[in-house]
Design a protein around this motif. Structure first.
Motif, PDB file in Angstrom:
ATOM      1  N   GLU A  80     -10.526  -3.178   4.459  1.00 49.49           N
ATOM      2  CA  GLU A  80     -10.985  -3.946   5.624  1.00 49.49           C
ATOM      3  C   GLU A  80     -11.513  -5.317   5.219  1.00 49.49           C
ATOM      4  O   GLU A  80     -11.280  -6.311   5.915  1.00 49.49           O
ATOM      5  CB  GLU A  80     -12.034  -3.158   6.406  1.00 49.49           C
ATOM      6  N   ALA A  81     -12.225  -5.396   4.098  1.00 47.79           N
ATOM      7  CA  ALA A  81     -12.722  -6.686   3.607  1.00 47.79           C
ATOM      8  C   ALA A  81     -11.550  -7.599   3.255  1.00 47.79           C
ATOM      9  O   ALA A  81     -11.577  -8.805   3.554  1.00 47.79           O
ATOM     10  CB  ALA A  81     -13.623  -6.481   2.394  1.00 47.79           C
ATOM     11  N   GLU A  85     -10.898 -11.143   5.068  1.00 48.60           N
ATOM     12  CA  GLU A  85     -10.903 -12.356   4.248  1.00 48.60           C
ATOM     13  C   GLU A  85      -9.576 -13.111   4.323  1.00 48.60           C
ATOM     14  O   GLU A  85      -9.546 -14.328   4.376  1.00 48.60           O
ATOM     15  CB  GLU A  85     -11.223 -11.992   2.800  1.00 48.60           C
ATOM     16  N   THR A  86      -8.462 -12.377   4.309  1.00 48.87           N
ATOM     17  CA  THR A  86      -7.149 -13.025   4.276  1.00 48.87           C
ATOM     18  C   THR A  86      -6.542 -13.233   5.659  1.00 48.87           C
ATOM     19  O   THR A  86      -5.647 -14.056   5.813  1.00 48.87           O
ATOM     20  CB  THR A  86      -6.150 -12.195   3.446  1.00 48.87           C
ATOM     21  N   GLY A  87      -7.004 -12.452   6.645  1.00 42.72           N
ATOM     22  CA  GLY A  87      -6.417 -12.552   7.975  1.00 42.72           C
ATOM     23  C   GLY A  87      -5.030 -11.926   8.061  1.00 42.72           C
ATOM     24  O   GLY A  87      -4.320 -12.123   9.033  1.00 42.72           O
ATOM     25  N   ILE A  92      -1.141  -2.406   4.420  1.00 43.51           N
ATOM     26  CA  ILE A  92      -1.771  -2.317   3.107  1.00 43.51           C
ATOM     27  C   ILE A  92      -1.562  -0.907   2.579  1.00 43.51           C
ATOM     28  O   ILE A  92      -1.823   0.069   3.275  1.00 43.51           O
ATOM     29  CB  ILE A  92      -3.276  -2.645   3.177  1.00 43.51           C
ATOM     30  N   GLN A  93      -1.055  -0.823   1.350  1.00 45.10           N
ATOM     31  CA  GLN A  93      -0.869   0.468   0.702  1.00 45.10           C
ATOM     32  C   GLN A  93      -1.839   0.550  -0.463  1.00 45.10           C
ATOM     33  O   GLN A  93      -1.971  -0.386  -1.238  1.00 45.10           O
ATOM     34  CB  GLN A  93       0.551   0.613   0.175  1.00 45.10           C
ATOM     35  N   THR A  94      -2.500   1.684  -0.579  1.00 46.35           N
ATOM     36  CA  THR A  94      -3.411   1.899  -1.694  1.00 46.35           C
ATOM     37  C   THR A  94      -2.705   2.725  -2.754  1.00 46.35           C
ATOM     38  O   THR A  94      -2.161   3.787  -2.473  1.00 46.35           O
ATOM     39  CB  THR A  94      -4.682   2.622  -1.227  1.00 46.35           C
ATOM     40  N   CYS A  95      -2.722   2.202  -3.968  1.00 44.41           N
ATOM     41  CA  CYS A  95      -2.124   2.878  -5.103  1.00 44.41           C
ATOM     42  C   CYS A  95      -3.244   3.255  -6.070  1.00 44.41           C
ATOM     43  O   CYS A  95      -4.046   2.403  -6.445  1.00 44.41           O
ATOM     44  CB  CYS A  95      -1.121   1.953  -5.779  1.00 44.41           C
ATOM     45  N   ILE A  96      -3.308   4.509  -6.431  1.00 46.87           N
ATOM     46  CA  ILE A  96      -4.297   4.984  -7.395  1.00 46.87           C
ATOM     47  C   ILE A  96      -3.590   5.146  -8.739  1.00 46.87           C
ATOM     48  O   ILE A  96      -2.623   5.894  -8.851  1.00 46.87           O
ATOM     49  CB  ILE A  96      -4.921   6.332  -6.968  1.00 46.87           C
ATOM     50  N   ILE A  97      -4.078   4.417  -9.732  1.00 49.33           N
ATOM     51  CA  ILE A  97      -3.555   4.533 -11.088  1.00 49.33           C
ATOM     52  C   ILE A  97      -4.602   5.311 -11.883  1.00 49.33           C
ATOM     53  O   ILE A  97      -5.750   4.882 -11.984  1.00 49.33           O
ATOM     54  CB  ILE A  97      -3.312   3.148 -11.719  1.00 49.33           C
TER      55      ILE A  97
END
Length: 125
Positions: A80-81, A85-87, A92-97
């Motif tokens: 969300e931030a 910030e970017t508009g 958005i995809q979250t990748c966990i390494i």
């Protein structure tokens, strides 16, 4: 510095579900430095799809990593931030390494992709 060059795809291989390793031949490689970003566009822009933005979380663990409620909330806050910030309106995809993978639980659905050390260090022919 912006440059426009024509490149040729030398190889493309799926190294994990929906994660690809692509090698391209271009003169830019001779000038490349760590941390630089390259945008790749096909000649036929009709094939250019809106790309989601990937936010990668790197987690060090001696066992399979488990996301708890607090970590789930931190990841949501970061997404969300970033949007604020970017508009951006892109997905958005979250990748966990992580070292050994991600334990499936009620909070693991925040991860769209998981990459392990094995994925990162698999020898590519």
């Amino acid at each position: 510095m912006k440059q426009k060059q024509t490149a040729v795809v030398a190889s493309q291989k799926e190294i994990a579900p929906q994660i690809f390793d692509m090698w391209i031949n271009t003169e830019l490689a001779a000038e490349a430095r760590p941390g630089q970003f390259v945008c790749v566009y096909p000649k036929d822009r009709s094939t250019l799809l809106p790309r989601p933005i990937s936010i990668c979380e790197v987690k060090y663990s001696k066992t399979i990593y488990s996301i708890n409620k607090a970590e789930h909330e931190k990841i949501n806050y970061r997404e969300e931030a970033f949007r604020k910030e970017t508009g951006t309106e892109k997905g958005i995809q979250t990748c966990i390494i992580t070292t050994f993978g991600l334990k499936q639980n009620s909070h693991s659905d925040i991860a769209d992709q998981t990459i392990t050390l094995k994925d990162l260090f698999t020898k590519i022919p």
